[in-house]
Design a protein around this motif. Sequence first.
Motif, PDB file in Angstrom:
ATOM      1  N   ASP A 230      49.921  80.429 -46.261  1.00  0.00           N
ATOM      2  CA  ASP A 230      50.563  79.391 -47.074  1.00  0.00           C
ATOM      3  C   ASP A 230      51.540  79.979 -48.076  1.00  0.00           C
ATOM      4  N   GLY A 231      52.281  81.003 -47.625  1.00  0.00           N
ATOM      5  CA  GLY A 231      53.159  81.732 -48.543  1.00  0.00           C
ATOM      6  C   GLY A 231      54.519  81.103 -48.775  1.00  0.00           C
ATOM      7  N   CYS A 232      55.360  81.100 -47.743  1.00  0.00           N
ATOM      8  CA  CYS A 232      56.753  80.667 -47.899  1.00  0.00           C
ATOM      9  C   CYS A 232      57.051  79.492 -46.978  1.00  0.00           C
ATOM     10  N   VAL A 233      58.117  78.785 -47.318  1.00  0.00           N
ATOM     11  CA  VAL A 233      58.584  77.687 -46.469  1.00  0.00           C
ATOM     12  C   VAL A 233      59.296  78.281 -45.254  1.00  0.00           C
ATOM     13  N   ILE A 234      58.858  77.896 -44.049  1.00  0.00           N
ATOM     14  CA  ILE A 234      59.534  78.417 -42.859  1.00  0.00           C
ATOM     15  C   ILE A 234      60.090  77.318 -41.954  1.00  0.00           C
ATOM     16  N   SER A 235      59.821  76.069 -42.282  1.00  0.00           N
ATOM     17  CA  SER A 235      60.457  74.995 -41.520  1.00  0.00           C
ATOM     18  C   SER A 235      60.548  73.768 -42.419  1.00  0.00           C
ATOM     19  N   ARG A 236      61.669  73.066 -42.319  1.00  0.00           N
ATOM     20  CA  ARG A 236      61.905  71.918 -43.207  1.00  0.00           C
ATOM     21  C   ARG A 236      62.507  70.782 -42.413  1.00  0.00           C
ATOM     22  N   SER A 237      62.021  69.569 -42.659  1.00  0.00           N
ATOM     23  CA  SER A 237      62.682  68.407 -42.058  1.00  0.00           C
ATOM     24  C   SER A 237      64.003  68.191 -42.789  1.00  0.00           C
ATOM     25  N   GLU A 238      64.878  67.367 -42.209  1.00  0.00           N
ATOM     26  CA  GLU A 238      66.185  67.101 -42.855  1.00  0.00           C
ATOM     27  C   GLU A 238      65.992  66.577 -44.273  1.00  0.00           C
ATOM     28  N   GLU A 239      64.971  65.707 -44.448  1.00  0.00           N
ATOM     29  CA  GLU A 239      64.733  65.121 -45.772  1.00  0.00           C
ATOM     30  C   GLU A 239      64.362  66.205 -46.781  1.00  0.00           C
ATOM     31  N   ALA A 240      63.590  67.205 -46.314  1.00  0.00           N
ATOM     32  CA  ALA A 240      63.200  68.303 -47.208  1.00  0.00           C
ATOM     33  C   ALA A 240      64.409  69.162 -47.552  1.00  0.00           C
ATOM     34  N   LYS A 241      65.287  69.376 -46.569  1.00  0.00           N
ATOM     35  CA  LYS A 241      66.508  70.150 -46.848  1.00  0.00           C
ATOM     36  C   LYS A 241      67.344  69.446 -47.901  1.00  0.00           C
ATOM     37  N   LYS A 242      67.423  68.117 -47.785  1.00  0.00           N
ATOM     38  CA  LYS A 242      68.248  67.351 -48.741  1.00  0.00           C
ATOM     39  C   LYS A 242      67.703  67.458 -50.157  1.00  0.00           C
ATOM     40  N   LEU A 243      66.408  67.686 -50.287  1.00  0.00           N
ATOM     41  CA  LEU A 243      65.826  67.852 -51.622  1.00  0.00           C
ATOM     42  C   LEU A 243      66.182  69.214 -52.222  1.00  0.00           C
ATOM     43  N   GLY A 244      66.840  70.045 -51.425  1.00  0.00           N
ATOM     44  CA  GLY A 244      67.242  71.355 -51.945  1.00  0.00           C
ATOM     45  C   GLY A 244      66.203  72.432 -51.721  1.00  0.00           C
ATOM     46  N   ILE A 245      65.205  72.161 -50.864  1.00  0.00           N
ATOM     47  CA  ILE A 245      64.209  73.186 -50.556  1.00  0.00           C
ATOM     48  C   ILE A 245      64.853  74.195 -49.611  1.00  0.00           C
ATOM     49  N   LYS A 246      64.906  75.440 -50.070  1.00  0.00           N
ATOM     50  CA  LYS A 246      65.591  76.474 -49.289  1.00  0.00           C
ATOM     51  C   LYS A 246      64.631  77.138 -48.312  1.00  0.00           C
ATOM     52  N   MET A 247      65.211  77.696 -47.244  1.00  0.00           N
ATOM     53  CA  MET A 247      64.430  78.453 -46.280  1.00  0.00           C
ATOM     54  C   MET A 247      63.797  79.664 -46.971  1.00  0.00           C
ATOM     55  N   ALA A 248      62.540  79.941 -46.614  1.00  0.00           N
ATOM     56  CA  ALA A 248      61.845  81.170 -47.034  1.00  0.00           C
ATOM     57  C   ALA A 248      61.487  81.214 -48.519  1.00  0.00           C
ATOM     58  N   VAL A 249      61.633  80.104 -49.210  1.00  0.00           N
ATOM     59  CA  VAL A 249      61.278  80.108 -50.635  1.00  0.00           C
ATOM     60  C   VAL A 249      59.743  80.114 -50.762  1.00  0.00           C
ATOM     61  N   PRO A 250      59.184  80.890 -51.694  1.00  0.00           N
ATOM     62  CA  PRO A 250      57.733  80.869 -51.882  1.00  0.00           C
ATOM     63  C   PRO A 250      57.255  79.485 -52.308  1.00  0.00           C
ATOM     64  N   ALA A 251      56.129  79.058 -51.742  1.00  0.00           N
ATOM     65  CA  ALA A 251      55.658  77.696 -51.962  1.00  0.00           C
ATOM     66  C   ALA A 251      55.400  77.413 -53.444  1.00  0.00           C
ATOM     67  N   TYR A 252      54.858  78.412 -54.161  1.00  0.00           N
ATOM     68  CA  TYR A 252      54.496  78.131 -55.561  1.00  0.00           C
ATOM     69  C   TYR A 252      55.715  77.851 -56.430  1.00  0.00           C
ATOM     70  N   GLN A 253      56.894  78.294 -55.957  1.00  0.00           N
ATOM     71  CA  GLN A 253      58.102  78.073 -56.758  1.00  0.00           C
ATOM     72  C   GLN A 253      58.636  76.638 -56.641  1.00  0.00           C
ATOM     73  N   ILE A 254      58.141  75.892 -55.661  1.00  0.00           N
ATOM     74  CA  ILE A 254      58.665  74.522 -55.507  1.00  0.00           C
ATOM     75  C   ILE A 254      57.548  73.496 -55.667  1.00  0.00           C
ATOM     76  N   GLU A 255      56.472  73.905 -56.350  1.00  0.00           N
ATOM     77  CA  GLU A 255      55.330  73.011 -56.499  1.00  0.00           C
ATOM     78  C   GLU A 255      55.707  71.664 -57.122  1.00  0.00           C
ATOM     79  N   LYS A 256      56.504  71.732 -58.208  1.00  0.00           N
ATOM     80  CA  LYS A 256      56.879  70.485 -58.906  1.00  0.00           C
ATOM     81  C   LYS A 256      57.684  69.578 -57.998  1.00  0.00           C
ATOM     82  N   LEU A 257      58.622  70.182 -57.273  1.00  0.00           N
ATOM     83  CA  LEU A 257      59.470  69.429 -56.349  1.00  0.00           C
ATOM     84  C   LEU A 257      58.619  68.727 -55.293  1.00  0.00           C
ATOM     85  N   ILE A 258      57.582  69.418 -54.832  1.00  0.00           N
ATOM     86  CA  ILE A 258      56.711  68.877 -53.802  1.00  0.00           C
ATOM     87  C   ILE A 258      55.960  67.655 -54.323  1.00  0.00           C
TER      88      ILE A 258
END
Length: 442
Positions: free
Chosen positions: A34-62
């Motif tokens: 459960d380390g990094c983001v490795i796949s994103r739906s289009e909706e997740a990309k639109k939220l600005g979630i970048k490829m390979a970003v560590p999950a804990y860094q986008i907790e608030k966004l999630i």
Amino acid sequence: MIALADCNNFYASCERVFNPGLIGQPVVVLSNNDGCVISRSEEAKKLGIKMAVPAYQIEKLIIKNQVKVFSSNYALYGDLSNRVMNTLAGFTPSLEIYSIDESFLDFSFLPPPQAADYARQIRRTLLKNIGIPVSIGIGPTKTLAKVANKIAKKQGTDGVFVFETAAATAEYLQKLMVDEVWGIGRQHAAWLHANKIHTAYDFSQAPAHWVKKHLSVTGLRTKDELCGISCIDLEEFQSRKKTICTSRSFGQPQSQLEPLTEAVATFTMKCAEKLRHQHSAATELMVFILTNPFRSELPQYSPSRVIRLPVATNDSLELVKHATAALKAIYREGYLFKKAGVIVMGLIPENEVQLNLFSSSGTPQQRRLMETIDRLNRHYGSDTIQLAAQGTKRKWKLRQERLSPRYTTNWKEILVINVGNEKAPDGDNPQPPRPRTETPES
DNA sequence: TCTGGGGTCCTAGGACCC
DNA sequence: TCTGGGGTCCTAGGACCC
């Protein structure tokens, strides 16, 4: 002509197949542990979630956007990938499976004007039969098929794009940054920019000797392929791997030798199984353990050791013996290890093993034992037969907190549809993630 | 607190051969 | 003082891919 079929946001799309409530929602899939983001739906990309970003860094966004998060479920993705590839194989005389979600298809049997329609038919079939959306790019070379695929992924192209004429190709290449070209990575891109080569078209027009001097023959091939000269052949048959690696991060860092030994034994078993699967034997084996490089305030120690095996082998017991001995030799107390791995190297065909006068390794009995273990694990699920050395406590096991069911490979996790008014136990998932039990895989 | 896993290919340079 | 020419094999490191 060559087509590249590439599944859109593959892992995220796999999660949607049996969970249509996720359609239209932002979905991300995390790497192992459960380390990094490795796949994103289009909706997740639109939220600005970048490829390979560590999950804990986008907790608030999630939380804020109710992003649906999943642990990697390779049993599911691997099975759906097989279905996609088998379907694609029915559409072409020659298919190269390039990765879990991508294949090159030989389209040379088609009159070029028909290529786009044929590709659309493939797309419809995959979407209907498997539920996975795919984009298809078509061009005279693999590299141009890759570029065409990028264009096909953009909106307004209905998922298919063909490079029809050299003039049209040149026009598109002028709009494409050289960084986006298959085979040009970060280092080369930076160097090219520094030398005033910015677009794919600029690169395609660079002098050949200059490209070869600075980017080697692989760079030259890429340049030629952009010009429509095919240099990279379709490889229909999967060749045997030259090295095989099994490594994992631990859910909890480990300082003791015992859990590390269990992990290394488990990874070695996996390597041995992969070796036998491709009928190879290893002449060398490497064991490595790593402390967490992100915790620079902690003492760091990341040793490795290579063992030259007395006789090339794919026998699990033999390999585990050497691997655990190597681990013992490099282990030191006082460190928190975050990851371990095993690599088998110097692979040769198993029927070309040079026997050793002084060793009894590789007897018919041992081979039959391995065949039996493989058969049982295939039939009743991996880990049905294990070595005692692999342990039972698994203090080091992966973190997988958001795992979806193995809908297609495990009877106990098959999709259940509630008819009537029963509310699903979880608003988001038809079946909530649940703890794995050691049950038959298929 | 928390940061993935698994591969391939090419080149330069050193060691060795005649 | 002056010191050839042509090869192979191996390895480490760096680049790339998904």
